[in-house]
Design a protein around this motif. Structure first.
Motif, PDB file in Angstrom:
ATOM      1  N   UNK A 158       0.830  -1.308   0.060  1.00  0.00           N
ATOM      2  CA  UNK A 158       0.078   0.078   0.057  1.00  0.00           C
ATOM      3  C   UNK A 158       0.849   1.315   0.109  1.00  0.00           C
ATOM      4  N   UNK A 159       0.803   1.960  -0.941  1.00  0.00           N
ATOM      5  CA  UNK A 159       1.632   3.386  -0.977  1.00  0.00           C
ATOM      6  C   UNK A 159       1.154   4.094  -0.057  1.00  0.00           C
ATOM      7  N   UNK A 160       2.055   4.323   0.923  1.00  0.00           N
ATOM      8  CA  UNK A 160       1.983   5.471   2.090  1.00  0.00           C
ATOM      9  C   UNK A 160       3.244   5.592   2.925  1.00  0.00           C
ATOM     10  N   UNK A 161       3.649   6.757   2.294  1.00  0.00           N
ATOM     11  CA  UNK A 161       4.976   7.206   3.163  1.00  0.00           C
ATOM     12  C   UNK A 161       4.917   7.306   4.665  1.00  0.00           C
ATOM     13  N   UNK A 162       3.604   7.551   5.341  1.00  0.00           N
ATOM     14  CA  UNK A 162       3.477   7.633   6.721  1.00  0.00           C
ATOM     15  C   UNK A 162       3.697   6.374   7.225  1.00  0.00           C
ATOM     16  N   UNK A 163       3.221   5.154   6.539  1.00  0.00           N
ATOM     17  CA  UNK A 163       3.421   3.951   6.975  1.00  0.00           C
ATOM     18  C   UNK A 163       4.479   3.115   6.462  1.00  0.00           C
ATOM     19  N   UNK A 164       5.411   3.558   5.775  1.00  0.00           N
ATOM     20  CA  UNK A 164       6.448   2.890   5.003  1.00  0.00           C
ATOM     21  C   UNK A 164       5.935   1.883   3.975  1.00  0.00           C
ATOM     22  N   UNK A 165       4.873   2.041   3.349  1.00  0.00           N
ATOM     23  CA  UNK A 165       4.375   1.010   2.364  1.00  0.00           C
ATOM     24  C   UNK A 165       4.253  -0.288   2.864  1.00  0.00           C
ATOM     25  N   UNK A 166       3.261  -0.570   3.780  1.00  0.00           N
ATOM     26  CA  UNK A 166       3.216  -1.919   3.998  1.00  0.00           C
ATOM     27  C   UNK A 166       2.367  -2.889   3.100  1.00  0.00           C
ATOM     28  N   UNK A 167       3.069  -4.212   3.344  1.00  0.00           N
ATOM     29  CA  UNK A 167       2.405  -5.199   2.461  1.00  0.00           C
ATOM     30  C   UNK A 167       1.130  -5.417   2.761  1.00  0.00           C
ATOM     31  N   UNK A 168       0.244  -5.670   1.722  1.00  0.00           N
ATOM     32  CA  UNK A 168      -1.099  -5.727   1.962  1.00  0.00           C
ATOM     33  C   UNK A 168      -1.660  -6.986   1.047  1.00  0.00           C
ATOM     34  N   UNK A 169      -2.656  -7.672   1.270  1.00  0.00           N
ATOM     35  CA  UNK A 169      -3.282  -8.707   0.509  1.00  0.00           C
ATOM     36  C   UNK A 169      -4.679  -8.250  -0.448  1.00  0.00           C
ATOM     37  N   UNK A 170      -4.738  -9.226  -1.031  1.00  0.00           N
ATOM     38  CA  UNK A 170      -6.146  -8.622  -2.026  1.00  0.00           C
ATOM     39  C   UNK A 170      -7.205  -8.501  -1.000  1.00  0.00           C
ATOM     40  N   UNK A 171      -7.397  -9.155   0.219  1.00  0.00           N
ATOM     41  CA  UNK A 171      -8.617  -8.818   1.011  1.00  0.00           C
ATOM     42  C   UNK A 171      -8.549  -7.421   1.360  1.00  0.00           C
ATOM     43  N   UNK A 172      -7.350  -6.792   1.940  1.00  0.00           N
ATOM     44  CA  UNK A 172      -7.333  -5.253   2.219  1.00  0.00           C
ATOM     45  C   UNK A 172      -7.380  -4.617   1.195  1.00  0.00           C
ATOM     46  N   UNK A 173      -6.949  -4.944  -0.038  1.00  0.00           N
ATOM     47  CA  UNK A 173      -7.247  -3.937  -1.063  1.00  0.00           C
ATOM     48  C   UNK A 173      -8.550  -3.777  -1.635  1.00  0.00           C
ATOM     49  N   UNK A 174      -9.454  -4.929  -1.522  1.00  0.00           N
ATOM     50  CA  UNK A 174     -10.808  -4.611  -2.110  1.00  0.00           C
ATOM     51  C   UNK A 174     -11.712  -4.379  -0.955  1.00  0.00           C
ATOM     52  N   UNK A 175     -11.399  -4.673   0.483  1.00  0.00           N
ATOM     53  CA  UNK A 175     -12.038  -4.157   1.741  1.00  0.00           C
ATOM     54  C   UNK A 175     -11.842  -2.920   2.029  1.00  0.00           C
ATOM     55  N   UNK A 176     -10.669  -2.101   1.466  1.00  0.00           N
ATOM     56  CA  UNK A 176     -10.619  -0.807   1.739  1.00  0.00           C
ATOM     57  C   UNK A 176     -10.819   0.173   0.485  1.00  0.00           C
TER      58      UNK A 176
END
Ligand code: TMP
Ligand code: ASP
Length: 254
Positions: free
Chosen positions: A122-140
């Motif tokens: 997930x592209x986020x400088x504040x979070x240091x680009x955490x690894x995510x799964x398809x579940x996170x991608x679709x849920x959010x």
């Protein structure tokens, strides 16, 4: 020079308003950053090399029918691109274990993977680009299931093309990162390859010596970053051999 409206400034590039609606100008800076800018240096000439290498790769992708945001290079540091809505994901494709995968799973760097592996961050400088799964991608709502399918299909095609391209230049494509965007044409939307593909966003190892020809030279304080990028450009035939001595008579064509 740069009196155009600045749309966005990232760590390595600046986006300006383009000459026509729906276009942008992508400017390549000389900033080398790693670990979310905790490490930062200016490397004179890096932007020029990445602009040329990325141009070369995106032109090939376009001509193979792999859709991208790239239109044309404008000058040493700038390229004209289509304006897209960036999907907030970094898509990493890995062929050989290295970097964070080796660390996370305890697999020696250099181990061939049983098959190419796709990961999402997930592209986020504040979070240091955490690894995510398809579940996170679709849920959010960062991308739909259909878009994830399109992104995975694109990334595999890009990987196949890049791996072949680099192999022909005596370079192993260990892994790379790409970004995708939504390109709107009338009422139609399609997913295209965006951002850049360069030694900043790939791991490239010399096939014979296993020398690193990518940004790991900077991340790991190995030195020789510009020389490595120049070597990649030279092997791809983008740069003519500047080492050739001048004024020594005819040069044998090989
Ligand atoms: P990693 O092993 O550190 O996760 O990196 C995998 C690949 O992605 C590697 O080729 C470097 C590239 N990459 C980026 O381009 N940007 C980034 O922010 C990160 C973490 C990796
Ligand atoms: N974290 C990334 C890297 O290590 C890039 C950056 O943070 O600028 O390559």
């Amino acid at each position: 020079m740069n009196r155009r409206r600045r749309i966005f400034e990232g760590k390595g590039k600046i986006l300006f308003e383009g000459p026509e609606p729906g276009t942008l100008v992508q400017f390549f800076k000389d900033d080398a950053t790693a670990f979310n800018k905790k490490k930062h240096e200016i490397v004179d000439g890096k932007g020029v090399l990445n602009n040329r290498i990325s141009e070369y790769i995106f032109n090939h992708l376009n001509s193979m029918g792999i859709p991208t945001h790239f239109i044309k290079r404008l000058n040493m540091r700038e390229q004209l691109i289509r304006e897209v809505e960036i999907v907030p994901l970094e898509v990493v494709v890995r062929n050989i274990a290295a970097g964070s995968l080796s660390k996370r799973l305890g697999i020696d760097e250099g181990t061939a993977l049983p098959r190419s592996i796709i990961e999402f961050y997930y592209k986020s400088d504040e979070l240091d680009d955490p690894m995510v799964t398809e579940e996170h991608i679709t849920a959010f709502g960062w991308a739909t299931p259909q878009e994830i399918d399109d992104i995975m299909a694109l990334s595999i095609r890009v990987n196949d093309f890049l791996a072949g391209l680099f192999l022909g230049a005596g370079i192993q494509l260990v892994d790379f990162k790409m970004e995708c965007g939504r390109l709107w044409e009338n009422d139609m939307m399609r997913i295209v390859v965006a951002d850049e593909i360069s030694p900043d966003s790939c791991r490239l190892w010399d096939t014979r010596t296993q020398d690193k020809l990518d940004k790991d030279r900077f991340r790991r304080d190995m030195g020789g970053l510009l020389e490595a990028y120049t070597e990649v450009a030279r092997r791809l035939g983008i740069l003519v051999d500047q080492e050739r001595p001048m004024g020594t008579g005819p040069v044998l064509v090989q």
